[in-house]
Enzyme design. Structure first.
Site, PDB file in Angstrom:
ATOM      1  N   GLY A 184       6.186  32.323 -13.281  1.00 17.83           N
ATOM      2  CA  GLY A 184       4.975  31.587 -13.634  1.00 17.83           C
ATOM      3  C   GLY A 184       5.294  30.462 -14.598  1.00 17.83           C
TER       4      GLY A 184
ATOM      5  N   SER B 223       5.490  28.016 -17.898  1.00 14.80           N
ATOM      6  CA  SER B 223       5.766  28.219 -19.320  1.00 14.80           C
ATOM      7  C   SER B 223       4.441  28.469 -20.031  1.00 14.80           C
ATOM      8  CB  SER B 223       6.449  26.965 -19.885  1.00 14.80           C
ATOM      9  OG  SER B 223       6.662  27.118 -21.262  1.00 14.80           O
ATOM     10  N   GLY B 224       4.379  29.508 -20.834  1.00 18.70           N
ATOM     11  CA  GLY B 224       3.144  29.818 -21.551  1.00 18.70           C
ATOM     12  C   GLY B 224       2.193  30.716 -20.779  1.00 18.70           C
TER      13      GLY B 224
ATOM     14  N   GLY C 124       2.699  33.761 -19.968  1.00 18.51           N
ATOM     15  CA  GLY C 124       2.729  35.116 -20.521  1.00 18.51           C
ATOM     16  C   GLY C 124       3.792  36.022 -19.919  1.00 18.51           C
ATOM     17  N   LYS C 125       4.722  35.437 -19.157  1.00 18.31           N
ATOM     18  CA  LYS C 125       5.774  36.228 -18.498  1.00 18.31           C
ATOM     19  C   LYS C 125       6.538  37.111 -19.474  1.00 18.31           C
ATOM     20  CE  LYS C 125       8.065  32.630 -17.205  1.00 18.31           C
ATOM     21  NZ  LYS C 125       7.132  31.659 -17.825  1.00 18.31           N
ATOM     22  N   SER C 126       7.044  36.489 -20.524  1.00 19.63           N
ATOM     23  CA  SER C 126       7.920  37.209 -21.443  1.00 19.63           C
ATOM     24  C   SER C 126       7.144  38.293 -22.195  1.00 19.63           C
ATOM     25  CB  SER C 126       8.558  36.235 -22.424  1.00 19.63           C
ATOM     26  OG  SER C 126       9.622  36.842 -23.112  1.00 19.63           O
TER      27      SER C 126
ATOM     28  N   SER D 203      11.298  30.266 -12.878  1.00 16.65           N
ATOM     29  CA  SER D 203      11.756  30.340 -11.478  1.00 16.65           C
ATOM     30  C   SER D 203      10.735  29.703 -10.542  1.00 16.65           C
ATOM     31  CB  SER D 203      12.065  31.792 -11.082  1.00 16.65           C
ATOM     32  OG  SER D 203      11.040  32.695 -11.437  1.00 16.65           O
TER      33      SER D 203
END
Lengths: 205, 205
Positions: A34, A36-37, A39-41, A108
């Site tokens: 998804g 940047s920002g 919420g993936k991490s 990705s």
């Protein structure tokens, strides 16, 4: 038989199924993709934390432990971005082979790169999770101030600004982080893992 | 507080010490180095098998799962050999971070490459194991017929024939595979792991 030939006596090795059997759960990669920002991490770490709490063997691959280590020789050209994702996919495969449920948190953005990673895995091992969030919300969050830099032209080829994000065609899971709490998204992932028998159904989250 | 900002509520993550604590043992890399045919892979797999039998979280990195995957883009030039070892070191570091005792089985002939890997790790995590065996014995074993090819000139820059092997200056462990059985070498490694408190002393092998 002399000792010098002993070395070839046995070549037994532990395999993926041995490790899964010992662990009492399956292994797979939860591939979060998804903007940047989006919420993936945060979600990858929250899922991993809950797996850990339940005694499940887990690991997280994200920018913090990959970009400055294994992939520190790579920049942001198209070639390097593809190579970045390829290596992460190969490392994720090693972790799945080692018996772990590994979460990955990388933008990705390209379907072809994600498909190449999927092709490395056996059926059911690669679980693509689209972390969906409107660009304006991601840009408002901007935790690393990357969107601000991209808007000022200080970052080139930034996904969502001047480089495309290709929405997953057939992700196993879609998470709308604009609509759900972190706890709700974690529960969503666990429901999937139990449904697919990667986790057994006995433990409640 | 709107849901869209929930994503930043908590950034908790599981760390190396959490995983070691849960596992009940330390994590480290057992870096086997030595000539082709010296017995690295056999011993690495035998050690990993015994760790597995004792319920210890383990993994093996060797040519089988690295050369055709993560490092399939690398050849045998000096640059590529160094990059091969660098990447393996970085991946080993991720596995140590994930709480595992990881064994690696690569010739890794150059001291500088091994030292660069050692520098990635915290004190005591990188355990260099020199698998010592006379060249003529290795060449006699020649399980993959690589020495025969190198002698015929079909393989260039082959370690021990036309490329040097730099004997480790200060390895943590030296194993003479010409003098010991596989079982004896495994015991030797376990004595070390218990002495260093990476494994507790309660379980006998």
């Amino acid at each position: 038989m002399s000792k010098s030939t002993n070395i070839t006596w046995h070549e037994a090795s532990v395999n993926k199924n041995d490790r899964r059997s010992k662990n009492g759960h399956g292994s797979c990669v939860l591939w979060f993709t998804g903007l940047s920002g989006s919420g993936k991490s945060t979600i990858a770490n929250a899922v991993s934390m809950e797996l850990y709490r339940q005694g499940i063997s887990e690991y997280v691959l994200d920018g913090d432990n990959v970009r400055h280590g294994l992939n520190k020789d790579l920049g942001f050209s198209n070639h390097d971005r593809t190579e970045n994702i390829r290596r992460i996919g190969e490392v994720a495969k090693l972790f799945v082979d080692s018996g772990k449920i590994v979460t990955t948190a990388f933008i990705s953005p390209f379907q072809s790169d994600r498909d190449q990673v999927r092709a490395l895995f056996d059926e059911g091992e690669f679980i693509e999770i689209y972390v969906s969030c409107p660009l304006d919300v991601c840009e408002q969050r901007d935790p690393k101030e990357l969107y601000a830099k991209a808007r000022r032209g200080e970052l080139k080829d930034f996904t969502g600004i001047d480089s495309p994000y290709e929405i997953p065609a057939h992700p196993e899971i879609v998470i709308e982080t604009n609509q759900l709490t972190v706890e709700e998204t974690v529960r969503h992932v666990f429901v999937y893992l139990r449904k697919k028998r990667i986790l057994n159904g006995r433990k409640a989250i």
